[in-house]
Scaffold this motif. Structure first.
Motif, mmCIF file in Angstrom:
data_model
loop_
_atom_site.group_PDB
_atom_site.id
_atom_site.type_symbol
_atom_site.label_atom_id
_atom_site.label_comp_id
_atom_site.label_asym_id
_atom_site.label_seq_id
_atom_site.Cartn_x
_atom_site.Cartn_y
_atom_site.Cartn_z
ATOM 1 N N ARG A 23 0.743 -1.210 -0.024
ATOM 2 C CA ARG A 23 -0.045 -0.022 0.227
ATOM 3 C C ARG A 23 0.898 1.402 -0.074
ATOM 4 N N HIS A 24 2.014 1.230 0.223
ATOM 5 C CA HIS A 24 3.093 2.488 0.415
ATOM 6 C C HIS A 24 3.329 2.827 -0.996
ATOM 7 N N PRO A 25 2.975 4.038 -1.038
ATOM 8 C CA PRO A 25 3.347 4.672 -2.529
ATOM 9 C C PRO A 25 4.549 4.358 -3.181
ATOM 10 N N ASP A 26 5.567 4.285 -2.547
ATOM 11 C CA ASP A 26 6.929 3.950 -2.990
ATOM 12 C C ASP A 26 6.990 2.500 -3.614
ATOM 13 N N CYS A 27 6.201 1.621 -3.093
ATOM 14 C CA CYS A 27 6.290 0.354 -3.631
ATOM 15 C C CYS A 27 5.759 -0.018 -4.978
ATOM 16 N N ALA A 28 5.222 1.101 -5.527
ATOM 17 C CA ALA A 28 4.341 0.894 -6.765
ATOM 18 C C ALA A 28 5.057 0.188 -7.965
ATOM 19 N N LEU A 29 6.373 0.358 -8.054
ATOM 20 C CA LEU A 29 7.097 -0.011 -9.117
ATOM 21 C C LEU A 29 7.397 -1.621 -8.829
ATOM 22 N N PHE A 30 7.131 -2.118 -7.660
ATOM 23 C CA PHE A 30 7.557 -3.408 -7.310
ATOM 24 C C PHE A 30 6.354 -4.304 -7.156
ATOM 25 N N LEU A 31 5.028 -3.862 -7.573
ATOM 26 C CA LEU A 31 3.839 -4.516 -7.177
ATOM 27 C C LEU A 31 3.694 -5.766 -8.310
ATOM 28 N N HIS A 32 4.219 -5.537 -9.489
ATOM 29 C CA HIS A 32 4.140 -6.430 -10.586
ATOM 30 C C HIS A 32 5.393 -6.958 -11.127
ATOM 31 N N VAL A 34 8.461 -7.217 -13.575
ATOM 32 C CA VAL A 34 9.207 -6.075 -14.765
ATOM 33 C C VAL A 34 8.763 -6.680 -16.033
ATOM 34 N N ASP A 35 8.193 -5.572 -16.769
ATOM 35 C CA ASP A 35 8.043 -5.746 -18.076
ATOM 36 C C ASP A 35 9.095 -4.879 -18.953
ATOM 37 N N GLU A 36 10.124 -5.769 -19.597
ATOM 38 C CA GLU A 36 11.066 -4.835 -20.313
ATOM 39 C C GLU A 36 10.842 -3.673 -21.168
ATOM 40 N N VAL A 37 9.608 -3.961 -21.731
ATOM 41 C CA VAL A 37 9.135 -3.106 -22.838
ATOM 42 C C VAL A 37 8.393 -1.778 -22.137
ATOM 43 N N MET A 38 7.446 -2.212 -21.382
ATOM 44 C CA MET A 38 6.481 -1.077 -20.704
ATOM 45 C C MET A 38 7.387 -0.448 -19.700
ATOM 46 N N HIS A 39 8.278 -1.098 -18.928
ATOM 47 C CA HIS A 39 8.990 -0.320 -17.911
ATOM 48 C C HIS A 39 10.407 0.163 -18.579
ATOM 49 N N ASP A 40 10.597 0.073 -19.987
ATOM 50 C CA ASP A 40 11.753 0.650 -20.612
ATOM 51 C C ASP A 40 12.940 0.204 -19.912
ATOM 52 N N VAL A 41 13.032 -1.289 -19.754
ATOM 53 C CA VAL A 41 14.465 -1.533 -19.122
ATOM 54 C C VAL A 41 14.822 -2.814 -19.897
ATOM 55 N N PRO A 42 15.395 -2.582 -21.185
ATOM 56 C CA PRO A 42 15.852 -3.761 -21.954
ATOM 57 C C PRO A 42 17.099 -4.438 -21.099
ATOM 58 N N GLY A 43 16.875 -5.638 -21.139
ATOM 59 C CA GLY A 43 18.268 -6.661 -20.696
ATOM 60 C C GLY A 43 17.926 -6.610 -19.042
ATOM 61 N N TYR A 44 16.666 -6.374 -18.522
ATOM 62 C CA TYR A 44 16.467 -6.718 -17.079
ATOM 63 C C TYR A 44 16.951 -8.188 -16.925
ATOM 64 N N TYR A 45 15.956 -9.043 -17.678
ATOM 65 C CA TYR A 45 16.059 -10.489 -17.272
ATOM 66 C C TYR A 45 17.486 -11.089 -17.765
ATOM 67 N N ALA A 46 18.175 -10.426 -18.435
ATOM 68 C CA ALA A 46 19.520 -10.991 -18.579
ATOM 69 C C ALA A 46 20.687 -10.647 -17.587
ATOM 70 N N VAL A 47 20.025 -9.681 -16.693
ATOM 71 C CA VAL A 47 20.851 -9.296 -15.685
ATOM 72 C C VAL A 47 20.338 -10.080 -14.258
ATOM 73 N N ILE A 48 19.031 -9.848 -14.244
ATOM 74 C CA ILE A 48 18.396 -10.295 -13.030
ATOM 75 C C ILE A 48 17.963 -11.855 -13.080
ATOM 76 N N LYS A 49 18.615 -12.643 -12.772
ATOM 77 C CA LYS A 49 18.292 -14.189 -12.795
ATOM 78 C C LYS A 49 17.080 -14.716 -11.701
ATOM 79 N N HIS A 50 16.751 -14.096 -10.894
ATOM 80 C CA HIS A 50 15.797 -14.235 -9.949
ATOM 81 C C HIS A 50 14.760 -13.180 -9.529
ATOM 82 N N PRO A 51 13.994 -12.715 -10.517
ATOM 83 C CA PRO A 51 13.269 -11.614 -10.431
ATOM 84 C C PRO A 51 11.949 -11.619 -9.333
ATOM 85 N N MET A 52 11.592 -10.767 -8.644
ATOM 86 C CA MET A 52 10.603 -10.897 -7.443
ATOM 87 C C MET A 52 10.045 -9.676 -7.356
#
Length: 124
Positions: A23-32, A34-52
């Motif tokens: 419910r904390h506003p600062d957690c909004a980016l961590f609720l779902h 990561v979508d590499e396209v929607m969040h504009d973070v290409p290569g996220y899953y190449a770097v992060i092997k255990h997303p959460m």
């Protein structure tokens, strides 16, 4: 408001903590996840092997993941069967992944790793 007393189980308290974090506003980016396209973070899953993310933690709570009998897994990131400790480890993994993927001077890293005195209710 939630009522917590001596009859409230540790597990119920942990679920309330997860809900409050979500419910904390600062957690909004961590609720779902990561979508590499929607969040504009290409290569996220190449770097992060255990997303959460918090929706995965909630699904794991609902599915009984943290209370399952743990197989002979030796992987540090496998929190199955670790009860409340597993939930805490997965919450820390969210923020660890943030620090690993983003540069230490990035806005997101500064926001989520700063030692500013924010309480869980959102006040400063």
């Amino acid at each position: 408001m939630y009522h917590v007393d001596e009859f409230t189980s540790t597990w119920e308290i942990m679920c309330l903590i997860v809900i409050q974090l979500m419910r904390h506003p600062d957690c909004a980016l961590f609720l779902h996840p990561v979508d590499e396209v929607m969040h504009d973070v290409p290569g996220y899953y190449a770097v992060i092997k255990h997303p959460m993310d918090f929706s995965t933690i909630c699904q794991r709570i609902s599915d009984g993941w943290y209370q399952e009998t743990r197989p002979d897994a030796t992987e540090e990131w496998d929190t199955r069967g670790e009860d409340v400790f597993g939930v805490v480890k997965d919450i820390f993994l969210i923020y660890s992944n943030c620090r690993v993927f983003n540069s230490s001077d990035s806005t997101i890293c500064l926001l989520y790793t700063s030692p500013s005195p924010r309480d869980i209710s959102g006040s400063r």
